[in-house]
Design an enzyme around this catalytic site. Structure first.
Site, mmCIF file in Angstrom:
data_model
loop_
_atom_site.group_PDB
_atom_site.id
_atom_site.type_symbol
_atom_site.label_atom_id
_atom_site.label_comp_id
_atom_site.label_asym_id
_atom_site.label_seq_id
_atom_site.Cartn_x
_atom_site.Cartn_y
_atom_site.Cartn_z
ATOM 1 N N PRO A 23 0.542 -0.975 -0.151
ATOM 2 C CA PRO A 23 0.216 0.057 -0.017
ATOM 3 C C PRO A 23 1.145 1.539 0.129
ATOM 4 O O PRO A 23 1.851 1.325 0.909
ATOM 5 C CB PRO A 23 -0.849 -0.559 1.130
ATOM 6 N N CYS A 25 0.293 5.533 -0.018
ATOM 7 C CA CYS A 25 -0.819 6.634 -0.511
ATOM 8 C C CYS A 25 -0.869 7.146 -1.760
ATOM 9 O O CYS A 25 0.256 7.301 -2.283
ATOM 10 C CB CYS A 25 -0.755 7.231 0.470
ATOM 11 N N ALA A 59 -3.981 3.170 1.761
ATOM 12 C CA ALA A 59 -4.929 3.480 3.538
ATOM 13 C C ALA A 59 -5.816 4.169 2.981
ATOM 14 O O ALA A 59 -5.902 5.508 2.144
ATOM 15 C CB ALA A 59 -4.286 4.608 4.493
ATOM 16 N N GLN A 101 -6.902 -1.342 1.619
ATOM 17 C CA GLN A 101 -5.908 -0.904 3.258
ATOM 18 C C GLN A 101 -6.621 -0.342 3.670
ATOM 19 O O GLN A 101 -7.136 0.235 3.334
ATOM 20 C CB GLN A 101 -4.478 -0.873 3.087
ATOM 21 N N HIS A 179 -4.906 -1.658 9.067
ATOM 22 C CA HIS A 179 -3.366 -0.540 8.892
ATOM 23 C C HIS A 179 -3.954 -0.747 10.665
ATOM 24 O O HIS A 179 -4.473 0.191 11.103
ATOM 25 C CB HIS A 179 -4.066 0.480 8.231
ATOM 26 N N HIS A 182 2.288 2.670 10.669
ATOM 27 C CA HIS A 182 3.070 4.020 10.774
ATOM 28 C C HIS A 182 2.408 5.153 11.489
ATOM 29 O O HIS A 182 2.297 5.836 11.029
ATOM 30 C CB HIS A 182 3.058 3.890 9.379
ATOM 31 N N TYR A 184 -0.539 5.750 12.552
ATOM 32 C CA TYR A 184 -2.476 5.763 12.855
ATOM 33 C C TYR A 184 -3.229 5.138 14.034
ATOM 34 O O TYR A 184 -1.823 4.284 14.762
ATOM 35 C CB TYR A 184 -2.447 5.286 11.368
ATOM 36 N N ARG A 232 -1.725 -5.222 8.925
ATOM 37 C CA ARG A 232 -0.650 -4.463 8.850
ATOM 38 C C ARG A 232 -0.019 -3.895 10.120
ATOM 39 O O ARG A 232 -0.773 -2.896 10.988
ATOM 40 C CB ARG A 232 0.069 -3.556 7.580
ATOM 41 N N LEU A 302 12.644 -1.769 1.432
ATOM 42 C CA LEU A 302 13.792 -1.255 0.303
ATOM 43 C C LEU A 302 14.082 -3.355 -0.280
ATOM 44 O O LEU A 302 15.548 -2.694 -0.501
ATOM 45 C CB LEU A 302 15.227 -0.441 0.966
ATOM 46 N N GLY A 324 7.582 -1.719 -2.866
ATOM 47 C CA GLY A 324 6.515 -0.175 -2.296
ATOM 48 C C GLY A 324 7.274 0.395 -3.914
ATOM 49 O O GLY A 324 6.980 0.434 -5.169
#
Length: 364
Positions: A23, A25, A59, A101, A179, A182, A184, A232, A302, A324
């Site tokens: 995912p 944004c 998201a 998500q 989610h 991160h 949230y 996640r 990465l 990603g």
């Protein structure tokens, strides 16, 4: 056959390979109504054409106040669901599965999108923003202080996740991912760095995990038994006083017990931290969760090269690899990966229209 291209079955859903789009944004609902647009259609359909086994959406807010920015996508009403159905159908038509998500941004809501030339920080109410909410009245660095949620607010959020999951099924999604990473809302409840509550949703591990486990349980009950449910997580806050990997493994065992099928493993995002970013820097957390909780995991962080991704699977660190930023740069990353790992276009999800440009032809 490289493990990246081995199918994976979770519940009754078979993914054609283990290269999944993570995912990311898009911040591209320009009407600020949460309705996916032509941008979303092209973005997600292109990755299905490019060979990804699963395409996970950005998201997607379960309520208007749960958006990160006013331009976020949502799934809190019928119009959004109908627009998502068109995207879902296009992804399916090109051989991939698609997941949504579901998210609530909590104290990180009502912020400007991170586009060049736009402001940063919280969007004021008189500029199209709204009051953010969180487990406690503790601000994320540089953002407005949220309002501490009441028990009624918590009940409303649970209902919003469940309702969004039902809409996701009606739109045809194959997977729902909750989610809880991160920084949230669901992550905010997990971490003592952001959760200062003194009621049944704060303090102890059992209390801080209560909201996520409640949502996972109720969404599992509303989501079809045949379809997998993912969560996640940020496996660590990278901070001594924050959420950590030991708690994450313990949580993953609980998530498995309520019907979660895979833990999509990321890190950070809740508090300022010195994160040792580099290739595979988050893979070890997916590995530890997989072994410690006996649950399927997805690895991120990465991962840019096919041999690198293949090694994650062959070494048993994860069950799928989520691509990603490399997938933004290269929508057809899986097709290049197949060639580099020795497969011909006939053994891979090459679109018939593109076989003349197959990587194996380009390399003689």
């Amino acid at each position: 056959m490289p493990q990246l291209f081995e199918p994976l079955t979770l519940r009754d859903v078979e993914f054609r390979n283990r290269i999944w789009l993570t995912p990311m944004c898009q911040y591209s609902c320009e009407a600020c109504d949460g309705i996916p647009t032509a941008w979303h259609f092209v973005h997600y359909a292109t990755r299905a054409v490019g060979g990804f086994g699963l395409v996970l959406t950005e998201a997607t807010a379960v309520a208007p106040e749960g958006r990160i920015s006013p331009q976020d996508a949502g799934l809190w009403n019928h119009d959004q669901m109908a627009a998502w159905r068109r995207v879902v159908d296009a992804v399916h038509a090109n051989g991939a599965k698609i997941g949504v998500q579901l998210a609530h941004a909590g104290r990180k809501a009502s912020t400007y999108r991170p586009f060049a030339g736009e402001p940063s920080g919280s969007v004021p109410v008189d500029a199209g923003g709204w009051e953010a909410i969180g487990p406690s009245a503790v601000a994320f660095d540089g953002y407005a202080t949220p309002r501490a949620m009441t028990l009624a607010d918590i009940d409303d959020v649970v209902d919003a996740f469940v309702d969004a999951a039902r809409r996701a099924d009606e739109a045809g999604f194959d997977v729902v991912e909750l989610h809880a990473a991160h920084g949230y809302l669901l992550h905010e409840f997990l971490s003592p760095a952001s959760n200062r509550r003194d009621d049944e949703y704060g303090g102890s591990f059992e209390n801080r995990t209560r909201l996520l486990l409640r949502i996972a349980t109720e969404v599992r009950g509303a989501w079809p038994e045949a379809k997998p449910l993912f969560v996640r997580v940020s496996a660590t806050d990278w901070a001594e006083t924050g959420w950590n990997i030991d708690e994450t493994v313990r949580l993953a065992r609980e998530l498995k017990s309520v019907g979660v099928d895979l833990v999509d493993t990321s890190t950070g995002g809740n508090v300022p931290a010195d994160i040792p970013v580099g290739p595979n820097y988050q893979v070890r957390f997916a590995s530890e969760i997989r072994r410690g909780a006996d649950i399927a995991t997805g690895a991120v962080g990465l991962i840019t090269e096919p041999a690198q991704a293949e090694a994650i699977l062959t070494e048993g660190d994860a069950d799928a690899v989520l691509i990603g930023r490399a997938g933004l740069r290269e929508p057809y990353w899986p097709l290049r990966a197949a060639a580099e790992l020795g497969l011909t276009w006939r053994e891979t999800p090459y679109p018939a229209q593109y076989t003349r440009g197959a990587w194996e032809h380009a390399r003689g």
